[in-house]
Design a protein around this motif. Structure first.
Motif, PDB file in Angstrom:
ATOM      1  N   GLN A  23      52.050 120.577   3.773  1.00 22.27           N
ATOM      2  CA  GLN A  23      53.210 119.984   4.127  1.00 22.27           C
ATOM      3  C   GLN A  23      54.207 120.142   2.919  1.00 22.27           C
ATOM      4  O   GLN A  23      55.319 120.526   3.196  1.00 22.27           O
ATOM      5  N   THR A  24      53.944 119.862   1.634  1.00 24.08           N
ATOM      6  CA  THR A  24      54.837 119.914   0.470  1.00 24.08           C
ATOM      7  C   THR A  24      54.867 121.038   0.293  1.00 24.08           C
ATOM      8  O   THR A  24      56.024 121.808  -0.246  1.00 24.08           O
ATOM      9  N   GLU A  25      54.058 122.481   0.464  1.00 17.02           N
ATOM     10  CA  GLU A  25      54.298 123.767   0.121  1.00 17.02           C
ATOM     11  C   GLU A  25      55.323 124.150   1.262  1.00 17.02           C
ATOM     12  O   GLU A  25      56.172 124.938   0.669  1.00 17.02           O
ATOM     13  N   GLY A  26      55.457 123.625   2.323  1.00 15.38           N
ATOM     14  CA  GLY A  26      56.683 123.783   3.353  1.00 15.38           C
ATOM     15  C   GLY A  26      56.024 124.679   4.643  1.00 15.38           C
ATOM     16  O   GLY A  26      56.780 125.103   5.272  1.00 15.38           O
ATOM     17  N   LEU A  27      54.854 124.763   4.794  1.00 18.98           N
ATOM     18  CA  LEU A  27      54.353 125.511   5.911  1.00 18.98           C
ATOM     19  C   LEU A  27      55.201 124.750   7.215  1.00 18.98           C
ATOM     20  O   LEU A  27      55.153 123.499   7.324  1.00 18.98           O
ATOM     21  N   GLY A  28      55.365 125.798   8.260  1.00 18.41           N
ATOM     22  CA  GLY A  28      55.987 125.475   9.442  1.00 18.41           C
ATOM     23  C   GLY A  28      57.438 125.325   9.030  1.00 18.41           C
ATOM     24  O   GLY A  28      58.106 125.271  10.386  1.00 18.41           O
ATOM     25  N   ASP A  29      57.912 125.742   7.954  1.00 20.47           N
ATOM     26  CA  ASP A  29      59.409 125.646   7.715  1.00 20.47           C
ATOM     27  C   ASP A  29      59.807 127.002   6.937  1.00 20.47           C
ATOM     28  O   ASP A  29      59.866 127.017   5.911  1.00 20.47           O
ATOM     29  N   GLY A  30      59.848 128.023   7.813  1.00 15.86           N
ATOM     30  CA  GLY A  30      59.827 129.422   7.235  1.00 15.86           C
ATOM     31  C   GLY A  30      58.598 130.069   7.405  1.00 15.86           C
ATOM     32  O   GLY A  30      57.581 129.357   7.870  1.00 15.86           O
TER      33      GLY A  30
END
Length: 277
Positions: free
Chosen positions: A18-25
């Motif tokens: 989640q903090t890495e950003g999976l799902g957003d890009g």
């Protein structure tokens, strides 16, 4: 909530997917994610802000502590976010006290060095994925312990687990395990409000407008949708677990160094990847 007065110059994010950003890009164009979005919110009010993101998908709380805490401390952050524990929740042998112990240790080390620290609580996964209903008691137990550890160390808590909007399917990616772009936006706004940042408020808790002419699938259609989801996302996840593999195998942090924050259009995560992202 009162706004914070001290400027932030070094923000470091620790965590998992989640903090890495999976799902957003994605791994082709680059990942953005709520931590990148929080950094973008911070930048206009904190000239000279630099930001590092040490998160790696698939990491358990103990792995976040073992792999990311020392590098985070070496960067001497004045702001840090620590979000971990969901991957532990999904394991057969989940121990809420053990997970909380890792979070407590990270909170203690970062705050002792002078960092302002923030974290989040987690939503009821069964309201996103009915097959996750047996995990409800685990989520409650972990959230209670997160709040307790946060109180002990003066850590700000974004209570994303307490607001119904966070389980709106429109905030989630198709895998139902990661937030989508709108979900990452809401998480960033929640953390900004928990920290009392300028320009933050409770708007993130408000429900999304009801879409016209749509209804949730029911009966056989709902069952079919669940089976399709299980085949597309749950099955591959379970196969990795059986083989002792993780989606984060071989990966490193996308942003291991403190770098200036760029505004949307030149997103910080996509602009400076350093691993296989």
């Amino acid at each position: 909530m009162p706004e914070t007065d001290a400027p932030f110059l070094r923000y470091v994010a620790l965590g998992d997917s989640q903090t890495e950003g999976l799902g957003d890009g994605d791994d082709t164009v680059g990942l953005r994610g709520w931590a990148d979005r929080l950094a973008e919110h911070l930048a206009p009010h904190n000239p000279g802000l630099r930001y590092a993101n040490l998160a790696v998908r698939g990491r358990l709380a103990g792995q976040v502590r073992a792999e990311q805490l020392a590098p985070a401390l070496a960067l001497d952050p004045d702001l840090a976010t620590v979000v971990a524990g969901v991957n532990d929740l999904l394991r057969p042998r989940f121990d809420a006290d053990e997970v909380a112990g890792h979070l407590d240790a990270m909170f203690a080390a970062l705050t002792a060095q002078g960092a302002r620290v923030a974290t989040v609580t987690f939503p009821d996964l069964s309201r996103i994925t009915p097959l996750a209903r047996p995990l409800g008691s685990r989520v409650t137990a972990l959230n209670d312990r997160i709040r307790g550890a946060a109180r002990r160390h003066g850590v700000a808590v974004a209570e994303t687990g307490r607001h119904p909007v966070v389980t709106d399917p429109r905030l989630w990616s198709p895998d139902r395990l990661h937030a989508g772009p709108l979900g990452h936006q809401r998480i960033a706004a929640a953390v900004a409000h928990a920290l009392g940042l300028p320009g933050s408020d409770l708007a993130w808790t408000q429900p999304l407008p009801s879409p016209a002419g749509t209804a949730a699938p029911a009966g056989r259609h709902a069952l079919t949708a669940e089976l399709r989801w299980a085949a597309a996302f749950l099955g591959p996840w379970l196969r990795r677990r059986v083989r002792g593999r993780s989606s984060g195998d071989g990966r490193t942090a996308k942003r291991p160094r403190l770098l200036p924050v760029q505004t949307p259009g030149h997103t910080s995560g996509a602009a400076t990847p350093s691993g296989p992202e």
